[in-house]
Design a protein around this motif. Sequence first.
Motif, mmCIF file in Angstrom:
data_model
loop_
_atom_site.group_PDB
_atom_site.id
_atom_site.type_symbol
_atom_site.label_atom_id
_atom_site.label_comp_id
_atom_site.label_asym_id
_atom_site.label_seq_id
_atom_site.Cartn_x
_atom_site.Cartn_y
_atom_site.Cartn_z
ATOM 1 N N GLU A 365 0.840 -1.205 0.000
ATOM 2 C CA GLU A 365 0.000 0.000 0.000
ATOM 3 C C GLU A 365 0.877 1.258 0.000
ATOM 4 O O GLU A 365 0.623 2.215 -0.742
ATOM 5 C CB GLU A 365 -0.933 0.012 1.222
ATOM 6 N N LEU A 366 1.907 1.252 0.846
ATOM 7 C CA LEU A 366 2.812 2.397 0.898
ATOM 8 C C LEU A 366 3.563 2.531 -0.423
ATOM 9 O O LEU A 366 3.724 3.635 -0.951
ATOM 10 C CB LEU A 366 3.807 2.240 2.059
ATOM 11 N N ALA A 367 4.016 1.396 -0.980
ATOM 12 C CA ALA A 367 4.742 1.418 -2.263
ATOM 13 C C ALA A 367 3.846 1.971 -3.367
ATOM 14 O O ALA A 367 4.290 2.771 -4.199
ATOM 15 C CB ALA A 367 5.212 0.007 -2.622
ATOM 16 N N ARG A 368 2.562 1.568 -3.367
ATOM 17 C CA ARG A 368 1.632 2.052 -4.392
ATOM 18 C C ARG A 368 1.435 3.565 -4.279
ATOM 19 O O ARG A 368 1.412 4.281 -5.283
ATOM 20 C CB ARG A 368 0.294 1.327 -4.249
ATOM 21 N N LYS A 369 1.334 4.054 -3.052
ATOM 22 C CA LYS A 369 1.152 5.485 -2.838
ATOM 23 C C LYS A 369 2.370 6.266 -3.331
ATOM 24 O O LYS A 369 2.236 7.285 -4.017
ATOM 25 C CB LYS A 369 0.924 5.748 -1.341
ATOM 26 N N ILE A 370 3.553 5.763 -2.991
ATOM 27 C CA ILE A 370 4.790 6.437 -3.419
ATOM 28 C C ILE A 370 4.907 6.433 -4.930
ATOM 29 O O ILE A 370 5.215 7.454 -5.554
ATOM 30 C CB ILE A 370 6.025 5.750 -2.793
ATOM 31 N N VAL A 371 4.672 5.272 -5.537
ATOM 32 C CA VAL A 371 4.796 5.151 -6.994
ATOM 33 C C VAL A 371 3.795 6.058 -7.692
ATOM 34 O O VAL A 371 4.125 6.751 -8.662
ATOM 35 C CB VAL A 371 4.614 3.681 -7.440
ATOM 36 N N ASP A 372 2.542 6.085 -7.197
ATOM 37 C CA ASP A 372 1.518 6.942 -7.812
ATOM 38 C C ASP A 372 1.940 8.406 -7.770
ATOM 39 O O ASP A 372 1.849 9.127 -8.757
ATOM 40 C CB ASP A 372 0.175 6.782 -7.085
ATOM 41 N N ASN A 373 2.411 8.853 -6.598
ATOM 42 C CA ASN A 373 2.848 10.240 -6.461
ATOM 43 C C ASN A 373 4.083 10.525 -7.299
ATOM 44 O O ASN A 373 4.204 11.569 -7.932
ATOM 45 C CB ASN A 373 3.151 10.572 -4.989
ATOM 46 N N TYR A 374 5.005 9.578 -7.293
ATOM 47 C CA TYR A 374 6.272 9.780 -7.992
ATOM 48 C C TYR A 374 6.061 9.839 -9.497
ATOM 49 O O TYR A 374 6.549 10.738 -10.175
ATOM 50 C CB TYR A 374 7.242 8.646 -7.645
ATOM 51 N N VAL A 375 5.317 8.881 -10.000
ATOM 52 C CA VAL A 375 5.094 8.807 -11.449
ATOM 53 C C VAL A 375 4.258 9.985 -11.925
ATOM 54 O O VAL A 375 4.487 10.543 -12.985
ATOM 55 C CB VAL A 375 4.421 7.470 -11.820
ATOM 56 N N LYS A 376 3.299 10.418 -11.083
ATOM 57 C CA LYS A 376 2.424 11.524 -11.456
ATOM 58 C C LYS A 376 3.219 12.805 -11.700
ATOM 59 O O LYS A 376 2.916 13.601 -12.554
ATOM 60 C CB LYS A 376 1.416 11.766 -10.337
ATOM 61 N N HIS A 377 4.282 13.007 -10.890
ATOM 62 C CA HIS A 377 5.051 14.246 -10.978
ATOM 63 C C HIS A 377 6.332 14.098 -11.785
ATOM 64 O O HIS A 377 7.161 14.979 -11.800
ATOM 65 C CB HIS A 377 5.397 14.749 -9.576
ATOM 66 N N THR A 378 6.472 12.968 -12.452
ATOM 67 C CA THR A 378 7.680 12.732 -13.254
ATOM 68 C C THR A 378 7.292 12.608 -14.716
ATOM 69 O O THR A 378 6.373 11.867 -15.055
ATOM 70 C CB THR A 378 8.377 11.425 -12.810
ATOM 71 N N LYS A 379 7.980 13.333 -15.558
ATOM 72 C CA LYS A 379 7.679 13.251 -16.978
ATOM 73 C C LYS A 379 8.049 11.878 -17.495
ATOM 74 O O LYS A 379 9.204 11.475 -17.463
ATOM 75 C CB LYS A 379 8.449 14.340 -17.742
ATOM 76 N N ARG A 380 7.063 11.140 -17.994
ATOM 77 C CA ARG A 380 7.314 9.782 -18.445
ATOM 78 C C ARG A 380 7.626 9.771 -19.946
ATOM 79 O O ARG A 380 7.055 10.520 -20.714
ATOM 80 C CB ARG A 380 6.091 8.885 -18.188
ATOM 81 N N GLU A 381 8.516 8.919 -20.352
ATOM 82 C CA GLU A 381 8.831 8.771 -21.764
ATOM 83 C C GLU A 381 8.028 7.608 -22.320
ATOM 84 O O GLU A 381 8.058 6.500 -21.788
ATOM 85 C CB GLU A 381 10.329 8.503 -21.948
ATOM 86 N N VAL A 382 7.258 7.867 -23.377
ATOM 87 C CA VAL A 382 6.443 6.823 -23.999
ATOM 88 C C VAL A 382 7.369 5.836 -24.691
ATOM 89 O O VAL A 382 8.323 6.224 -25.358
ATOM 90 C CB VAL A 382 5.474 7.463 -25.022
ATOM 91 N N SER A 383 7.094 4.542 -24.552
ATOM 92 C CA SER A 383 7.957 3.536 -25.175
ATOM 93 C C SER A 383 7.563 3.311 -26.628
ATOM 94 O O SER A 383 6.412 3.563 -27.037
ATOM 95 C CB SER A 383 7.872 2.214 -24.412
ATOM 96 N N ILE A 384 8.493 2.794 -27.414
ATOM 97 C CA ILE A 384 8.226 2.491 -28.824
ATOM 98 C C ILE A 384 7.189 1.380 -28.938
ATOM 99 O O ILE A 384 6.315 1.417 -29.819
ATOM 100 C CB ILE A 384 9.539 2.119 -29.551
ATOM 101 N N ASP A 385 7.257 0.404 -28.033
ATOM 102 C CA ASP A 385 6.257 -0.674 -28.040
ATOM 103 C C ASP A 385 4.853 -0.120 -27.824
ATOM 104 O O ASP A 385 3.889 -0.525 -28.485
ATOM 105 C CB ASP A 385 6.573 -1.702 -26.936
ATOM 106 N N TYR A 386 4.734 0.822 -26.876
ATOM 107 C CA TYR A 386 3.430 1.401 -26.579
ATOM 108 C C TYR A 386 2.920 2.206 -27.779
ATOM 109 O O TYR A 386 1.726 2.142 -28.132
ATOM 110 C CB TYR A 386 3.539 2.313 -25.349
ATOM 111 N N ILE A 387 3.806 2.960 -28.421
ATOM 112 C CA ILE A 387 3.421 3.733 -29.605
ATOM 113 C C ILE A 387 2.892 2.809 -30.702
ATOM 114 O O ILE A 387 1.850 3.080 -31.317
ATOM 115 C CB ILE A 387 4.617 4.559 -30.122
ATOM 116 N N GLN A 388 3.582 1.698 -30.946
ATOM 117 C CA GLN A 388 3.145 0.755 -31.971
ATOM 118 C C GLN A 388 1.763 0.178 -31.655
ATOM 119 O O GLN A 388 0.924 0.002 -32.538
ATOM 120 C CB GLN A 388 4.157 -0.376 -32.117
ATOM 121 N N LYS A 389 1.525 -0.103 -30.364
ATOM 122 C CA LYS A 389 0.227 -0.663 -29.967
ATOM 123 C C LYS A 389 -0.892 0.361 -30.170
ATOM 124 O O LYS A 389 -1.966 0.032 -30.700
ATOM 125 C CB LYS A 389 0.274 -1.106 -28.500
ATOM 126 N N VAL A 390 -0.648 1.614 -29.756
ATOM 127 C CA VAL A 390 -1.662 2.662 -29.900
ATOM 128 C C VAL A 390 -1.985 2.902 -31.378
ATOM 129 O O VAL A 390 -3.158 2.993 -31.774
ATOM 130 C CB VAL A 390 -1.196 3.974 -29.229
#
Length: 475
Positions: A365-390
């Motif tokens: 639960e604590l890990a999920r909270k940290i990850v949610d907050n961390y990822v929310k405020h961090t610019k994520r790079e879209v992967s090539i695999d994800y682009i191909q799927k979309v």
Amino acid sequence: MSKTAESVWNNCLAFIEDNITSQAYKTWFEPIKAVKLSDNALSIQVPSKFFYEWLEEHYVKILKVALTKELGATAKLVYIIRMENTYGNKQPFTEKIPSANRSNLQSQNVDVPLKNKSPELKNPFIIPGIRNVKIESQLNPNYNFDSFLEGESNRLARSAGLAVANKPGGTSFNPLLIFGGVGLGKTHLGHAIGVDIKDKYPEKTVLYISAEKFTQQYIESVKKNNRNDFIHFYQIIDVLIVDDIQLLSGKAGTQDVFFHIFNHLHQNGKQVILTSDKAPVDMIDIEQRLLSRFKWGLSAELNHPDYDTRVAIIKNKLYRDGVEMPDDIVEFLANNIKTNIRELEGAIISLIAHSSFNRKEITIELARKIVDNYVKHTKREVSIDYIQKVVSDYFQMDVDTLQSKTRKRHIVQARQLAMFFAKKFTKASLASIGSQIGQRDHATVLHACKTVDNLSSTDKQFRKYVEDLSKKLTL
């Protein structure tokens, strides 16, 4: 028999081990190293500031009893923390912190030798021909091969780095250009090669410098009218490591001086190591004569770490910090933070800090909270695999069809759009994009990007494809 730091600390450890749980001893005391014993003060080295704070919070009483037992009532305890200066050339420094007063151990003054935001190179200019002047390498010893874990994403670059470290200037990997996206370990690997070379060949002059710092030094040399001294200084280096070489883009004077330095080093069998966030073929406003030299050796790409490598990175980080974490939480972190190593390590530090400061057990639960907050405020790079799927989903086809060799117009356009967005949203090289989208070469990717640009300005329906997909990929 006179006492040594090791003998005093070993006696302290024997006492401590008898009085705390085996798990606590293994986690918080085994990683500590005795450094020196001077004036009844024992200096011990701990892996991090968090580690030091935890000891002071939870084990200060037992430390006091153990040390007083060995050295008497006037005993002193000094923590030495290996830290990293995040400014300038990233040179490491040591911070010495006396044990807190609440321990009733006598304390010493805090001593922080290096905290300068922009430390200058030692001896930046020297008289040509004089080789007995010591040049500081500016290397971070914490960035070594032991802490640079091997995986599918970095095997070529790491292996090439080891080959260079074993025989600097004597392999075909000269220059060695390491390139890849943010936070994937380019700087770490550059330092690791330098650290290993200094260990194997202590007589060699090794220098790490950022391209930004190199440019600042060059401008300063022009102002002071000692450009030749600047060049001569760099020409005596045996192993030159330049970080973020793409930052020379558009700087004609700096490129010119680096060209002459590079030629001299290469012709004299010296080793050049470069890092960049782009492959040579993707660098803009870099002179062709320099780009051609960058291609003389090996260009090795660092990709996003796969799941197994991410798990290994987390476990290695925890081990180095002396922290235990359940396997299910390690797996959760590895499954949910995929973008880069820096994000992964940042989330681990946040999780440990929250657990420590709030006195909470590390749970999912604590890990999920940290990850949610961390990822929310961090610019994520879209992967090539994800682009191909979309893109595939948008055009109602599967990824295999998108990657196929067919020349049907709607499939070709879908493939070109995938390449266009991969170039736009990722740091991957054109060659890497082509390889991942149907084993094409970089010229095909370049052509695809130009085609998408042209069609977007002339074809209304195609422009809608681009707009729709942009929205889907940036949600």
